[in-house]
Design an enzyme around this catalytic site. Structure first.
Site, PDB file in Angstrom:
ATOM      1  N   ASP A 163       1.718  -7.409  12.451  1.00 38.26           N
ATOM      2  CA  ASP A 163       1.347  -6.207  13.467  1.00 38.26           C
ATOM      3  C   ASP A 163       0.159  -6.443  14.503  1.00 38.26           C
ATOM      4  O   ASP A 163       0.301  -6.182  15.457  1.00 38.26           O
ATOM      5  CB  ASP A 163       1.936  -5.122  12.084  1.00 38.26           C
ATOM      6  CG  ASP A 163      -0.192  -5.178  10.986  1.00 38.26           C
ATOM      7  OD1 ASP A 163      -0.483  -6.270  10.976  1.00 38.26           O
ATOM      8  OD2 ASP A 163       0.115  -3.834  10.836  1.00 38.26           O
ATOM      9  N   ALA A 207      -2.820  -1.328  -4.396  1.00 36.72           N
ATOM     10  CA  ALA A 207      -1.473  -2.064  -4.764  1.00 36.72           C
ATOM     11  C   ALA A 207      -1.303  -2.682  -3.835  1.00 36.72           C
ATOM     12  O   ALA A 207      -0.057  -3.313  -3.646  1.00 36.72           O
ATOM     13  CB  ALA A 207      -0.033  -0.985  -5.013  1.00 36.72           C
ATOM     14  N   LEU A 227      -0.041  -0.335  -1.240  1.00 38.67           N
ATOM     15  CA  LEU A 227       1.287   0.945  -0.561  1.00 38.67           C
ATOM     16  C   LEU A 227       0.463   1.628   0.262  1.00 38.67           C
ATOM     17  O   LEU A 227       0.554   3.194   0.562  1.00 38.67           O
ATOM     18  CB  LEU A 227       1.497   1.028  -2.153  1.00 38.67           C
ATOM     19  CG  LEU A 227       2.697   0.487  -3.332  1.00 38.67           C
ATOM     20  CD1 LEU A 227       2.782   0.967  -4.130  1.00 38.67           C
ATOM     21  CD2 LEU A 227       3.504  -0.179  -2.540  1.00 38.67           C
ATOM     22  N   SER A 256      -2.432   3.047   0.211  1.00 39.71           N
ATOM     23  CA  SER A 256      -3.211   4.216  -0.132  1.00 39.71           C
ATOM     24  C   SER A 256      -3.925   5.303   1.131  1.00 39.71           C
ATOM     25  O   SER A 256      -4.362   6.387   1.294  1.00 39.71           O
ATOM     26  CB  SER A 256      -3.999   4.212  -1.253  1.00 39.71           C
ATOM     27  OG  SER A 256      -4.722   3.158  -1.541  1.00 39.71           O
ATOM     28  N   GLU A 279      -9.897   3.376  10.090  1.00 40.94           N
ATOM     29  CA  GLU A 279     -10.099   2.741   8.880  1.00 40.94           C
ATOM     30  C   GLU A 279     -10.974   1.621   9.483  1.00 40.94           C
ATOM     31  O   GLU A 279     -11.936   0.956   8.470  1.00 40.94           O
ATOM     32  CB  GLU A 279      -8.462   2.146   8.679  1.00 40.94           C
ATOM     33  CG  GLU A 279      -8.792   0.966   7.582  1.00 40.94           C
ATOM     34  CD  GLU A 279      -8.382   0.545   6.247  1.00 40.94           C
ATOM     35  OE1 GLU A 279      -7.938   1.552   5.571  1.00 40.94           O
ATOM     36  OE2 GLU A 279      -9.332  -0.104   5.827  1.00 40.94           O
ATOM     37  N   ASP A 286       0.892   0.430   8.867  1.00 43.11           N
ATOM     38  CA  ASP A 286       0.689   1.602   7.443  1.00 43.11           C
ATOM     39  C   ASP A 286       0.625   2.739   8.574  1.00 43.11           C
ATOM     40  O   ASP A 286       1.275   3.781   7.716  1.00 43.11           O
ATOM     41  CB  ASP A 286      -0.640   1.424   7.446  1.00 43.11           C
ATOM     42  CG  ASP A 286      -1.145  -0.454   6.475  1.00 43.11           C
ATOM     43  OD1 ASP A 286       0.203  -0.495   6.590  1.00 43.11           O
ATOM     44  OD2 ASP A 286      -2.078  -1.259   5.975  1.00 43.11           O
ATOM     45  N   TYR A 344      -8.369 -11.368   3.462  1.00 42.46           N
ATOM     46  CA  TYR A 344      -7.071 -10.396   4.907  1.00 42.46           C
ATOM     47  C   TYR A 344      -8.264 -11.133   6.522  1.00 42.46           C
ATOM     48  O   TYR A 344      -7.213 -10.941   7.435  1.00 42.46           O
ATOM     49  CB  TYR A 344      -6.909  -9.272   4.531  1.00 42.46           C
ATOM     50  CG  TYR A 344      -6.306  -8.125   5.738  1.00 42.46           C
ATOM     51  CD1 TYR A 344      -4.782  -8.885   6.023  1.00 42.46           C
ATOM     52  CD2 TYR A 344      -6.853  -7.363   7.003  1.00 42.46           C
ATOM     53  CE1 TYR A 344      -4.201  -8.194   7.288  1.00 42.46           C
ATOM     54  CE2 TYR A 344      -6.368  -7.016   7.937  1.00 42.46           C
ATOM     55  CZ  TYR A 344      -4.588  -7.542   7.667  1.00 42.46           C
ATOM     56  OH  TYR A 344      -4.127  -6.541   8.903  1.00 42.46           O
TER      57      TYR A 344
HETATM   58  C1  GLA Z   1      -2.122  -3.938   5.461  1.00 40.40           C
HETATM   59  C2  GLA Z   1      -3.211  -3.937   6.919  1.00 40.40           C
HETATM   60  C3  GLA Z   1      -1.808  -4.234   7.805  1.00 40.40           C
HETATM   61  C4  GLA Z   1      -0.954  -5.280   7.817  1.00 40.40           C
HETATM   62  C5  GLA Z   1      -0.853  -5.798   5.876  1.00 40.40           C
HETATM   63  C6  GLA Z   1       0.236  -7.582   6.339  1.00 40.40           C
HETATM   64  O1  GLA Z   1      -1.517  -3.359   4.514  1.00 40.40           O
HETATM   65  O2  GLA Z   1      -3.830  -2.643   6.642  1.00 40.40           O
HETATM   66  O3  GLA Z   1      -1.937  -3.852   9.307  1.00 40.40           O
HETATM   67  O4  GLA Z   1      -1.333  -6.285   8.247  1.00 40.40           O
HETATM   68  O5  GLA Z   1      -1.881  -5.786   5.809  1.00 40.40           O
HETATM   69  O6  GLA Z   1       1.076  -6.909   7.199  1.00 40.40           O
END
Ligand code: GLA
Length: 357
Positions: A21, A109, A111, A113, A146, A158, A207
């Protein structure tokens, strides 16, 4: 009598499109039937006062956004302060509110949150001050919250999924144009989410450094993002190769959903997992084991979801046997790793909204 209004924002599961993304790639996700619920009541003193059933402590910040989000205590309040700051910058009047927050989205997780919390708070704060932010603008504000609150340079997928999801549909998102196509999820399919038992938060993982590494690949090619790279350019550059091949897989996945080619979906998810593991290196042995156990138990395909490094695997399989698949897979995974997994069958839900129940 003071009027309390209720706002709901779902978590999301990313079916395919990992770590693309932020390269303006494509993703296929769904908003899920697990959500953050915020009850909001106006206050007259210009304060935003939030309580959460999941976290300790009371958050109390100025409604004009002047409080520094990263310095906010208790820690979970950084998100509330981040939303207040970003909305103030967008012109929100400093109307105070009491927020009572509950959530059924598992934390740590993968997902989303936190995206769900940002979106639900943003909706509540906008509504209380008559700031008409909706759709993509709302999602972009939540994403910015965020960044401001935690410094995690997350992409947009997300928050868009939480805002724009549609019941019974997957959301095919172009992260460059933010164009959305809602693709019906075939009724023959179930979507399973299994937590590996390895918790993680975005902040606590590599990340940001993985993102930086793949951005460096783009820069070395003279590009801003890997959306514009060709396979030949990244053939020998694993981070770049992941992004470029993943973007192709996502579009093939969306095409397959569009023409109801169910056989194509599972192999694309498995190829996505392999690339996330080998080229992007965002998997861990537990997630790899869980993917294998799910496929052995009858899933068509499975892959890590979210940022990786722990959290959940998403799988698709034949509808009607979801429980059989998850029972078998979790038993095998438990025996193999000693971890304690949790499984859910999820349904695609509508995006964030005010609800009067
Ligand atoms: C997290 C980030 C997203 C995306 C994913 C990996 O969920 O919040 O923006 O980069 O990782 O695809």
């Amino acid at each position: 009598m003071k009027r309390t209004l209720r706002y709901r924002a779902p978590g999301r599961v990313n079916l395919i499109g990992g770590q693309v993304d932020y390269h303006e790639g494509w993703v296929v996700s769904l908003a899920i039937d697990r959500e953050v619920v915020v009850d909001a009541t106006r206050r007259r003193d210009g304060r935003i006062v939030a309580r959460s059933s999941a976290f300790e402590g009371v958050v109390d910040v100025a409604a004009d956004g002047r409080d520094d989000p990263p310095a906010t205590q208790p820690q979970w309040g950084r998100t509330v302060a981040g939303v207040a700051r970003v909305l103030a910058e967008l012109g929100r009047a400093p109307v105070g509110v009491d927020l009572t927050i509950t959530s059924t989205v598992p934390v740590g997780a993968g997902l989303s949150s936190s995206a769900a919390l940002e979106v639900a708070c943003a909706l509540a704060l906008c509504d209380a001050a008559d700031l008409g932010l909706a759709g993509r603008e709302l999602a972009l504000a939540a994403q910015r919250a965020e960044h401001v609150a935690t410094g995690v340079p997350c992409g947009i997928q997300d928050q868009i999924a939480s805002v724009c999801g549609r019941a019974d549909h997957a959301l095919f998102l172009d992260c460059r144009t933010l164009a959305i196509e809602h693709l019906p999820i075939p009724p023959e399919l179930c979507v399973l989410v299994v937590h590996s038992g390895v918790p993680r938060t975005l902040e606590g993982t590599p990340y940001a450094s993985r993102r930086a590494e793949s951005e460096k690949v783009a820069a070395s090619l003279g590009l801003a993002v890997l959306r514009d790279a060709s396979f030949d350019q990244v053939r020998d550059l694993p981070r770049g190769r992941h992004a470029v091949t993943e973007m192709v897989r996502v579009r093939e996945f969306a095409d397959a959903l569009r023409v109801h080619d169910l056989d194509a979906l599972g192999p694309l998810m498995l190829a996505s997992h392999a690339s996330s593991r080998d080229d992007m290196e965002v998997s861990i042995p537990e997630l790899d084991a869980l993917v294998e156990c799910l496929v052995d138990a009858g899933a068509y395909g499975a892959r890590l979801t979210g940022a990786g490094f722990g959290g959940c695997v998403v799988a698709i399989g034949p509808a009607g046997v979801a429980a059989t698949i998850t029972d078998r897979a979790t038993a095998a995974y438990r025996a193999r790793t000693g971890m304690d997994p949790t499984a859910w069958a999820v349904r695609a839900a509508n995006g964030a909204h005010r609800s009067d129940d």
